[in-house]
Design a protein around this motif. Structure first.
Motif, PDB file in Angstrom:
ATOM      1  N   GLY A 130       4.995  -1.178   3.476  1.00  0.00           N
ATOM      2  CA  GLY A 130       6.315  -0.906   4.004  1.00  0.00           C
ATOM      3  C   GLY A 130       7.324  -2.032   4.104  1.00  0.00           C
ATOM      4  O   GLY A 130       8.497  -1.848   3.818  1.00  0.00           O
ATOM      5  N   GLN A 131       6.895  -3.221   4.541  1.00  0.00           N
ATOM      6  CA  GLN A 131       7.845  -4.322   4.760  1.00  0.00           C
ATOM      7  C   GLN A 131       8.082  -5.155   3.506  1.00  0.00           C
ATOM      8  O   GLN A 131       8.870  -6.109   3.541  1.00  0.00           O
ATOM      9  N   THR A 132       7.443  -4.803   2.411  1.00  0.00           N
ATOM     10  CA  THR A 132       7.589  -5.579   1.178  1.00  0.00           C
ATOM     11  C   THR A 132       9.041  -5.602   0.708  1.00  0.00           C
ATOM     12  O   THR A 132       9.700  -4.559   0.621  1.00  0.00           O
ATOM     13  N   LEU A 133       9.537  -6.815   0.432  1.00  0.00           N
ATOM     14  CA  LEU A 133      10.874  -7.029  -0.140  1.00  0.00           C
ATOM     15  C   LEU A 133      11.988  -6.443   0.726  1.00  0.00           C
ATOM     16  O   LEU A 133      13.042  -6.056   0.214  1.00  0.00           O
ATOM     17  N   VAL A 155      15.287  -1.060  -4.612  1.00  0.00           N
ATOM     18  CA  VAL A 155      13.914  -1.446  -4.274  1.00  0.00           C
ATOM     19  C   VAL A 155      13.167  -0.172  -3.896  1.00  0.00           C
ATOM     20  O   VAL A 155      13.669   0.640  -3.117  1.00  0.00           O
ATOM     21  N   ILE A 156      11.968   0.005  -4.428  1.00  0.00           N
ATOM     22  CA  ILE A 156      11.232   1.252  -4.210  1.00  0.00           C
ATOM     23  C   ILE A 156      10.767   1.369  -2.759  1.00  0.00           C
ATOM     24  O   ILE A 156      10.581   0.356  -2.075  1.00  0.00           O
ATOM     25  N   PRO A 157      10.562   2.598  -2.262  1.00  0.00           N
ATOM     26  CA  PRO A 157       9.965   2.772  -0.926  1.00  0.00           C
ATOM     27  C   PRO A 157       8.468   2.501  -0.995  1.00  0.00           C
ATOM     28  O   PRO A 157       7.810   2.786  -1.998  1.00  0.00           O
ATOM     29  N   PHE A 158       7.928   1.935   0.074  1.00  0.00           N
ATOM     30  CA  PHE A 158       6.504   1.628   0.137  1.00  0.00           C
ATOM     31  C   PHE A 158       5.871   2.403   1.287  1.00  0.00           C
ATOM     32  O   PHE A 158       6.517   2.673   2.303  1.00  0.00           O
ATOM     33  N   ALA A 159       4.596   2.722   1.139  1.00  0.00           N
ATOM     34  CA  ALA A 159       3.869   3.464   2.166  1.00  0.00           C
ATOM     35  C   ALA A 159       3.657   2.606   3.406  1.00  0.00           C
ATOM     36  O   ALA A 159       3.692   1.376   3.346  1.00  0.00           O
ATOM     37  N   ASP A 160       3.419   3.271   4.517  1.00  0.00           N
ATOM     38  CA  ASP A 160       3.121   2.607   5.777  1.00  0.00           C
ATOM     39  C   ASP A 160       1.620   2.613   6.005  1.00  0.00           C
ATOM     40  O   ASP A 160       0.951   3.622   5.760  1.00  0.00           O
ATOM     41  N   VAL A 161       1.092   1.485   6.484  1.00  0.00           N
ATOM     42  CA  VAL A 161      -0.355   1.383   6.677  1.00  0.00           C
ATOM     43  C   VAL A 161      -0.866   2.426   7.667  1.00  0.00           C
ATOM     44  O   VAL A 161      -2.021   2.864   7.575  1.00  0.00           O
ATOM     45  N   LYS A 162      -0.021   2.868   8.596  1.00  0.00           N
ATOM     46  CA  LYS A 162      -0.448   3.861   9.585  1.00  0.00           C
ATOM     47  C   LYS A 162      -0.807   5.196   8.915  1.00  0.00           C
ATOM     48  O   LYS A 162      -1.595   5.970   9.457  1.00  0.00           O
ATOM     49  N   ASP A 163      -0.207   5.470   7.754  1.00  0.00           N
ATOM     50  CA  ASP A 163      -0.467   6.736   7.071  1.00  0.00           C
ATOM     51  C   ASP A 163      -1.710   6.685   6.190  1.00  0.00           C
ATOM     52  O   ASP A 163      -2.274   7.734   5.857  1.00  0.00           O
ATOM     53  N   LEU A 164      -2.122   5.483   5.788  1.00  0.00           N
ATOM     54  CA  LEU A 164      -3.189   5.381   4.795  1.00  0.00           C
ATOM     55  C   LEU A 164      -4.543   5.828   5.335  1.00  0.00           C
ATOM     56  O   LEU A 164      -5.335   6.446   4.621  1.00  0.00           O
ATOM     57  N   PHE A 241       5.918  -9.971   1.302  1.00  0.00           N
ATOM     58  CA  PHE A 241       5.042  -9.041   0.589  1.00  0.00           C
ATOM     59  C   PHE A 241       3.972  -8.592   1.580  1.00  0.00           C
ATOM     60  O   PHE A 241       3.147  -9.389   2.016  1.00  0.00           O
ATOM     61  N   GLU A 242       4.028  -7.322   1.955  1.00  0.00           N
ATOM     62  CA  GLU A 242       3.025  -6.742   2.847  1.00  0.00           C
ATOM     63  C   GLU A 242       1.942  -6.111   1.975  1.00  0.00           C
ATOM     64  O   GLU A 242       2.196  -5.149   1.257  1.00  0.00           O
ATOM     65  N   VAL A 243       0.740  -6.670   2.032  1.00  0.00           N
ATOM     66  CA  VAL A 243      -0.357  -6.202   1.196  1.00  0.00           C
ATOM     67  C   VAL A 243      -1.315  -5.389   2.055  1.00  0.00           C
ATOM     68  O   VAL A 243      -1.863  -5.895   3.043  1.00  0.00           O
ATOM     69  N   MET A 244      -1.510  -4.131   1.687  1.00  0.00           N
ATOM     70  CA  MET A 244      -2.388  -3.237   2.437  1.00  0.00           C
ATOM     71  C   MET A 244      -3.699  -3.061   1.671  1.00  0.00           C
ATOM     72  O   MET A 244      -3.702  -2.928   0.443  1.00  0.00           O
ATOM     73  N   TYR A 245      -4.804  -3.070   2.422  1.00  0.00           N
ATOM     74  CA  TYR A 245      -6.137  -2.905   1.836  1.00  0.00           C
ATOM     75  C   TYR A 245      -6.731  -1.589   2.323  1.00  0.00           C
ATOM     76  O   TYR A 245      -6.642  -1.250   3.511  1.00  0.00           O
ATOM     77  N   LEU A 246      -7.336  -0.844   1.404  1.00  0.00           N
ATOM     78  CA  LEU A 246      -8.001   0.419   1.718  1.00  0.00           C
ATOM     79  C   LEU A 246      -9.466   0.297   1.319  1.00  0.00           C
ATOM     80  O   LEU A 246      -9.783  -0.235   0.250  1.00  0.00           O
ATOM     81  N   THR A 247     -10.340   0.799   2.174  1.00  0.00           N
ATOM     82  CA  THR A 247     -11.767   0.830   1.864  1.00  0.00           C
ATOM     83  C   THR A 247     -12.347   2.143   2.373  1.00  0.00           C
ATOM     84  O   THR A 247     -12.031   2.578   3.489  1.00  0.00           O
ATOM     85  N   GLY A 248     -13.164   2.775   1.555  1.00  0.00           N
ATOM     86  CA  GLY A 248     -13.821   4.011   1.976  1.00  0.00           C
ATOM     87  C   GLY A 248     -15.018   4.304   1.096  1.00  0.00           C
ATOM     88  O   GLY A 248     -15.132   3.803  -0.033  1.00  0.00           O
ATOM     89  N   TRP A 249     -15.934   5.113   1.614  1.00  0.00           N
ATOM     90  CA  TRP A 249     -17.180   5.437   0.920  1.00  0.00           C
ATOM     91  C   TRP A 249     -17.238   6.929   0.616  1.00  0.00           C
ATOM     92  O   TRP A 249     -16.755   7.751   1.404  1.00  0.00           O
TER      93      TRP A 249
END
Length: 284
Positions: A130-133, A155-164, A241-249
Protein backbone atom coordinates in the motif's frame (compact mmCIF):
# COMPACT_ATOMS: atom_id res chain seq x y z
CA UNK A 1 -28.56 -6.73 -7.63
CA UNK A 2 -26.16 -7.91 -10.35
CA UNK A 3 -23.39 -10.20 -9.17
CA UNK A 4 -20.05 -9.71 -10.90
CA UNK A 5 -18.44 -13.09 -11.64
CA UNK A 6 -15.11 -11.73 -12.83
CA UNK A 7 -12.87 -9.30 -10.91
CA UNK A 8 -12.29 -5.82 -12.36
CA UNK A 9 -9.45 -5.70 -14.86
CA UNK A 10 -7.04 -3.13 -13.44
CA UNK A 11 -3.88 -4.11 -15.30
CA UNK A 12 -3.10 -4.46 -18.99
CA UNK A 13 -1.34 -7.84 -19.04
CA UNK A 14 0.20 -7.18 -22.47
CA UNK A 15 1.68 -3.91 -21.19
CA UNK A 16 3.00 -5.71 -18.10
CA UNK A 17 4.72 -8.27 -20.36
CA UNK A 18 6.18 -5.51 -22.54
CA UNK A 19 7.51 -3.67 -19.50
CA UNK A 20 9.18 -6.83 -18.23
CA UNK A 21 10.70 -7.59 -21.63
CA UNK A 22 12.05 -4.05 -21.89
CA UNK A 23 13.54 -4.24 -18.39
CA UNK A 24 15.51 -7.34 -19.41
CA UNK A 25 17.22 -5.27 -22.11
CA UNK A 26 18.24 -2.59 -19.62
CA UNK A 27 21.01 -2.42 -17.03
CA UNK A 28 20.83 -5.28 -14.51
CA UNK A 29 21.68 -2.79 -11.78
CA UNK A 30 18.06 -1.66 -11.76
CA UNK A 31 17.08 -5.01 -10.24
CA UNK A 32 18.94 -4.52 -6.97
CA UNK A 33 15.67 -4.28 -5.00
CA UNK A 34 14.36 -7.56 -6.43
CA UNK A 35 17.74 -9.14 -5.68
CA UNK A 36 17.64 -7.87 -2.09
CA UNK A 37 14.12 -9.21 -1.51
CA UNK A 38 15.00 -12.56 -3.10
CA UNK A 39 17.96 -12.81 -0.72
CA UNK A 40 15.69 -12.13 2.26
CA UNK A 41 13.22 -14.76 1.06
CA UNK A 42 15.99 -17.32 0.59
CA UNK A 43 17.18 -16.63 4.14
CA UNK A 44 13.69 -17.31 5.44
CA UNK A 45 13.41 -20.52 3.41
CA UNK A 46 16.74 -21.75 4.76
CA UNK A 47 15.18 -21.73 8.23
CA UNK A 48 12.34 -24.08 7.20
CA UNK A 49 13.18 -27.58 8.40
CA UNK A 50 11.90 -29.34 5.29
CA UNK A 51 13.35 -30.90 2.14
CA UNK A 52 11.60 -29.65 -0.99
CA UNK A 53 12.04 -31.61 -4.21
CA UNK A 54 9.71 -30.09 -6.82
CA UNK A 55 10.27 -26.33 -6.62
CA UNK A 56 8.72 -23.62 -8.80
CA UNK A 57 9.82 -20.01 -9.22
CA UNK A 58 6.54 -18.36 -10.19
CA UNK A 59 7.41 -15.34 -12.34
CA UNK A 60 11.12 -16.02 -12.72
CA UNK A 61 12.22 -13.22 -10.38
CA UNK A 62 13.59 -15.40 -7.57
CA UNK A 63 16.03 -17.96 -8.99
CA UNK A 64 18.16 -15.41 -10.92
CA UNK A 65 19.05 -13.65 -7.66
CA UNK A 66 19.98 -16.58 -5.39
CA UNK A 67 23.16 -18.72 -5.39
CA UNK A 68 23.50 -20.86 -8.52
CA UNK A 69 23.37 -24.11 -6.54
CA UNK A 70 19.98 -23.07 -5.16
CA UNK A 71 18.71 -21.60 -8.44
CA UNK A 72 19.26 -24.90 -10.28
CA UNK A 73 16.71 -26.61 -8.00
CA UNK A 74 13.88 -24.38 -9.28
CA UNK A 75 11.74 -24.70 -12.38
CA UNK A 76 11.04 -21.19 -13.66
CA UNK A 77 7.41 -20.58 -14.57
CA UNK A 78 6.71 -17.30 -16.34
CA UNK A 79 3.44 -15.75 -15.23
CA UNK A 80 1.93 -13.14 -17.58
CA UNK A 81 -1.76 -13.58 -16.77
CA UNK A 82 -4.07 -14.80 -14.02
CA UNK A 83 -4.38 -18.39 -15.30
CA UNK A 84 -1.89 -20.77 -13.70
CA UNK A 85 -1.00 -23.77 -15.85
CA UNK A 86 0.91 -25.72 -13.20
CA UNK A 87 -0.63 -29.21 -12.73
CA UNK A 88 -2.53 -29.74 -9.50
CA UNK A 89 -0.57 -31.21 -6.58
CA UNK A 90 2.64 -31.25 -8.64
CA UNK A 91 4.88 -29.05 -6.47
CA UNK A 92 5.92 -28.98 -2.84
CA UNK A 93 7.35 -25.44 -2.92
CA UNK A 94 6.18 -22.42 -4.94
CA UNK A 95 8.05 -19.14 -4.55
CA UNK A 96 7.13 -15.81 -6.15
CA UNK A 97 9.22 -12.65 -5.92
CA UNK A 98 7.83 -9.18 -6.62
CA UNK A 99 5.28 -9.92 -9.37
CA UNK A 100 1.95 -10.54 -7.65
CA UNK A 101 1.05 -6.86 -7.27
CA UNK A 102 0.38 -6.96 -11.06
CA UNK A 103 -2.28 -9.69 -10.81
CA UNK A 104 -5.88 -8.74 -11.63
CA UNK A 105 -7.47 -11.69 -9.83
CA UNK A 106 -5.25 -12.22 -6.79
CA UNK A 107 -7.81 -14.34 -4.85
CA UNK A 108 -8.24 -16.61 -7.86
CA UNK A 109 -4.50 -16.99 -8.40
CA UNK A 110 -3.97 -17.86 -4.74
CA UNK A 111 -6.55 -20.66 -5.03
CA UNK A 112 -4.74 -22.00 -8.10
CA UNK A 113 -1.38 -21.88 -6.31
CA UNK A 114 -2.78 -23.77 -3.33
CA UNK A 115 -4.18 -26.41 -5.67
CA UNK A 116 -0.81 -26.74 -7.45
CA UNK A 117 0.84 -27.66 -4.15
CA UNK A 118 0.90 -31.15 -2.70
CA UNK A 119 -0.52 -31.58 0.81
CA UNK A 120 1.90 -29.95 3.26
CA UNK A 121 3.48 -28.01 0.38
CA UNK A 122 4.68 -24.45 1.02
CA UNK A 123 3.91 -21.21 -0.80
CA UNK A 124 5.84 -18.01 -0.09
CA UNK A 125 5.78 -14.73 -1.99
CA UNK A 126 6.77 -11.10 -1.85
CA UNK A 127 4.87 -8.21 -3.43
CA UNK A 128 4.70 -4.44 -3.20
CA UNK A 129 2.12 -3.03 -0.81
CA UNK A 130 0.00 0.00 0.00
CA UNK A 131 2.56 2.68 0.91
CA UNK A 132 4.84 1.96 -2.04
CA UNK A 133 5.77 5.10 -4.02
CA UNK A 134 3.33 7.29 -2.12
CA UNK A 135 5.73 10.20 -2.68
CA UNK A 136 5.63 9.82 -6.47
CA UNK A 137 1.85 9.41 -6.42
CA UNK A 138 1.45 12.63 -4.41
CA UNK A 139 3.80 14.61 -6.68
CA UNK A 140 2.02 13.62 -9.89
CA UNK A 141 -1.46 14.17 -8.47
CA UNK A 142 -0.53 17.61 -7.16
CA UNK A 143 1.28 18.71 -10.33
CA UNK A 144 -1.39 17.52 -12.75
CA UNK A 145 -4.17 19.00 -10.65
CA UNK A 146 -2.39 22.35 -10.56
CA UNK A 147 -1.73 22.49 -14.31
CA UNK A 148 -4.80 20.81 -15.83
CA UNK A 149 -7.37 20.90 -13.04
CA UNK A 150 -7.61 17.09 -13.12
CA UNK A 151 -5.46 14.05 -12.41
CA UNK A 152 -4.62 10.73 -14.06
CA UNK A 153 -3.52 7.43 -12.54
CA UNK A 154 0.28 7.52 -12.80
CA UNK A 155 1.09 5.05 -9.99
CA UNK A 156 -0.77 1.75 -9.63
CA UNK A 157 -2.83 0.92 -6.50
CA UNK A 158 -1.24 -1.61 -4.16
CA UNK A 159 -2.89 -4.10 -1.81
CA UNK A 160 -2.99 -3.61 1.94
CA UNK A 161 -1.27 -6.16 4.16
CA UNK A 162 -4.40 -6.32 6.35
CA UNK A 163 -6.31 -7.89 3.44
CA UNK A 164 -3.72 -10.51 2.51
CA UNK A 165 -4.19 -12.75 5.54
CA UNK A 166 -7.91 -13.10 4.90
CA UNK A 167 -7.25 -13.70 1.19
CA UNK A 168 -4.85 -16.52 2.08
CA UNK A 169 -7.46 -18.08 4.38
CA UNK A 170 -10.19 -17.77 1.75
CA UNK A 171 -7.89 -19.48 -0.75
CA UNK A 172 -7.63 -22.46 1.61
CA UNK A 173 -4.08 -22.08 2.90
CA UNK A 174 -3.25 -23.43 6.34
CA UNK A 175 -1.17 -21.46 8.86
CA UNK A 176 -1.11 -18.26 6.76
CA UNK A 177 1.35 -15.56 7.79
CA UNK A 178 1.80 -12.05 6.37
CA UNK A 179 4.33 -9.41 7.37
CA UNK A 180 5.90 -6.24 5.99
CA UNK A 181 9.27 -4.61 5.41
CA UNK A 182 9.21 -0.87 4.72
CA UNK A 183 12.29 0.21 2.78
CA UNK A 184 13.16 3.87 2.22
CA UNK A 185 15.54 4.36 -0.69
CA UNK A 186 17.16 7.58 -1.86
CA UNK A 187 17.81 8.88 -5.37
CA UNK A 188 19.62 11.88 -6.79
CA UNK A 189 16.51 13.07 -8.65
CA UNK A 190 12.90 11.94 -9.26
CA UNK A 191 13.83 11.19 -12.88
CA UNK A 192 16.38 8.67 -11.63
CA UNK A 193 13.63 6.96 -9.62
CA UNK A 194 11.38 6.80 -12.71
CA UNK A 195 14.21 5.33 -14.77
CA UNK A 196 14.79 2.76 -12.02
CA UNK A 197 11.12 1.75 -12.15
CA UNK A 198 11.35 1.24 -15.91
CA UNK A 199 14.48 -0.85 -15.44
CA UNK A 200 12.64 -2.99 -12.87
CA UNK A 201 9.69 -3.52 -15.22
CA UNK A 202 7.47 -1.54 -12.83
CA UNK A 203 6.29 1.19 -15.21
CA UNK A 204 2.58 2.05 -15.24
CA UNK A 205 0.50 -0.69 -16.89
CA UNK A 206 -2.99 0.24 -15.69
CA UNK A 207 -5.77 -0.38 -18.18
CA UNK A 208 -6.97 3.22 -17.75
CA UNK A 209 -3.49 4.78 -17.82
CA UNK A 210 -3.04 7.85 -20.01
CA UNK A 211 -2.03 6.55 -23.45
CA UNK A 212 -0.39 9.74 -24.71
CA UNK A 213 3.00 11.16 -23.80
CA UNK A 214 3.26 12.89 -20.44
CA UNK A 215 3.45 16.64 -20.92
CA UNK A 216 6.90 17.98 -20.11
CA UNK A 217 5.40 20.80 -18.03
CA UNK A 218 3.58 18.30 -15.78
CA UNK A 219 6.68 16.11 -15.46
CA UNK A 220 8.95 19.00 -14.48
CA UNK A 221 6.40 20.40 -12.02
CA UNK A 222 5.97 16.94 -10.45
CA UNK A 223 9.74 16.71 -10.01
CA UNK A 224 9.80 20.14 -8.36
CA UNK A 225 7.00 19.21 -5.97
CA UNK A 226 8.67 15.87 -5.19
CA UNK A 227 11.94 17.59 -4.28
CA UNK A 228 10.16 20.28 -2.24
CA UNK A 229 8.16 17.82 -0.11
CA UNK A 230 10.39 14.73 0.01
CA UNK A 231 13.86 16.17 -0.56
CA UNK A 232 16.74 15.71 1.90
CA UNK A 233 19.32 18.25 3.00
CA UNK A 234 21.92 16.64 0.74
CA UNK A 235 19.70 17.18 -2.31
CA UNK A 236 18.56 13.57 -2.71
CA UNK A 237 14.93 12.45 -2.57
CA UNK A 238 13.34 9.54 -0.71
CA UNK A 239 11.13 6.78 -2.14
CA UNK A 240 9.17 4.26 -0.06
CA UNK A 241 8.83 0.60 -1.03
CA UNK A 242 6.54 -1.42 1.22
CA UNK A 243 7.35 -5.09 0.69
CA UNK A 244 4.74 -7.59 1.87
CA UNK A 245 5.53 -11.27 2.47
CA UNK A 246 2.95 -14.07 2.27
CA UNK A 247 3.45 -17.61 3.55
CA UNK A 248 0.98 -20.48 3.65
CA UNK A 249 0.79 -24.27 3.47
CA UNK A 250 -1.43 -26.66 1.59
CA UNK A 251 -3.48 -28.26 4.39
CA UNK A 252 -2.32 -31.59 5.78
CA UNK A 253 -3.44 -33.63 8.79
CA UNK A 254 0.04 -33.41 10.36
CA UNK A 255 -0.13 -29.62 10.70
CA UNK A 256 -0.96 -27.78 13.89
CA UNK A 257 -4.59 -26.74 14.17
CA UNK A 258 -6.14 -23.99 16.29
CA UNK A 259 -8.34 -25.08 19.17
CA UNK A 260 -12.07 -24.90 18.62
CA UNK A 261 -13.85 -21.97 20.30
CA UNK A 262 -14.98 -22.95 23.80
CA UNK A 263 -12.51 -25.83 24.13
CA UNK A 264 -10.27 -24.05 26.65
CA UNK A 265 -9.90 -25.63 30.10
CA UNK A 266 -9.57 -22.36 32.06
CA UNK A 267 -12.14 -19.58 32.16
CA UNK A 268 -10.50 -16.20 31.51
CA UNK A 269 -12.63 -14.44 34.14
CA UNK A 270 -11.62 -17.01 36.79
CA UNK A 271 -7.97 -16.66 35.82
CA UNK A 272 -8.14 -12.90 36.24
CA UNK A 273 -9.86 -13.23 39.60
CA UNK A 274 -7.23 -15.64 40.81
CA UNK A 275 -4.19 -13.72 39.73
CA UNK A 276 -5.51 -10.22 39.24
CA UNK A 277 -3.89 -7.72 36.93
CA UNK A 278 -0.11 -7.35 37.05
CA UNK A 279 0.96 -4.91 39.73
CA UNK A 280 3.03 -1.86 38.91
CA UNK A 281 6.46 -1.69 40.58
CA UNK A 282 6.63 0.63 43.60
CA UNK A 283 7.84 4.14 42.94
CA UNK A 284 10.65 5.70 44.91
Amino acid sequence: MIQQDTPPRLFDTQAVARNRARSQRMDDGHNFLKAEIADRMQERLSEVNRTFTDRVDLGGMFAPFVPEAVAKTYQIHRQNNDALDIPQQSSDLIVSNMIMHWVNDLPGLLVQIKNALRPDGLFTASMLGGQTLHELRHAFLAAESEITGGASARVIPFADVKDLGSLMQRAGFALPVTDVDTLTLTYTHPLNLMQELRGMGEANALVNRPKGFLRRKILMRACEMYQEKFGLENGRITATFEVMYLTGWHPHESQQKPLKPGSGKINLADALKAGGPPKEPPTE
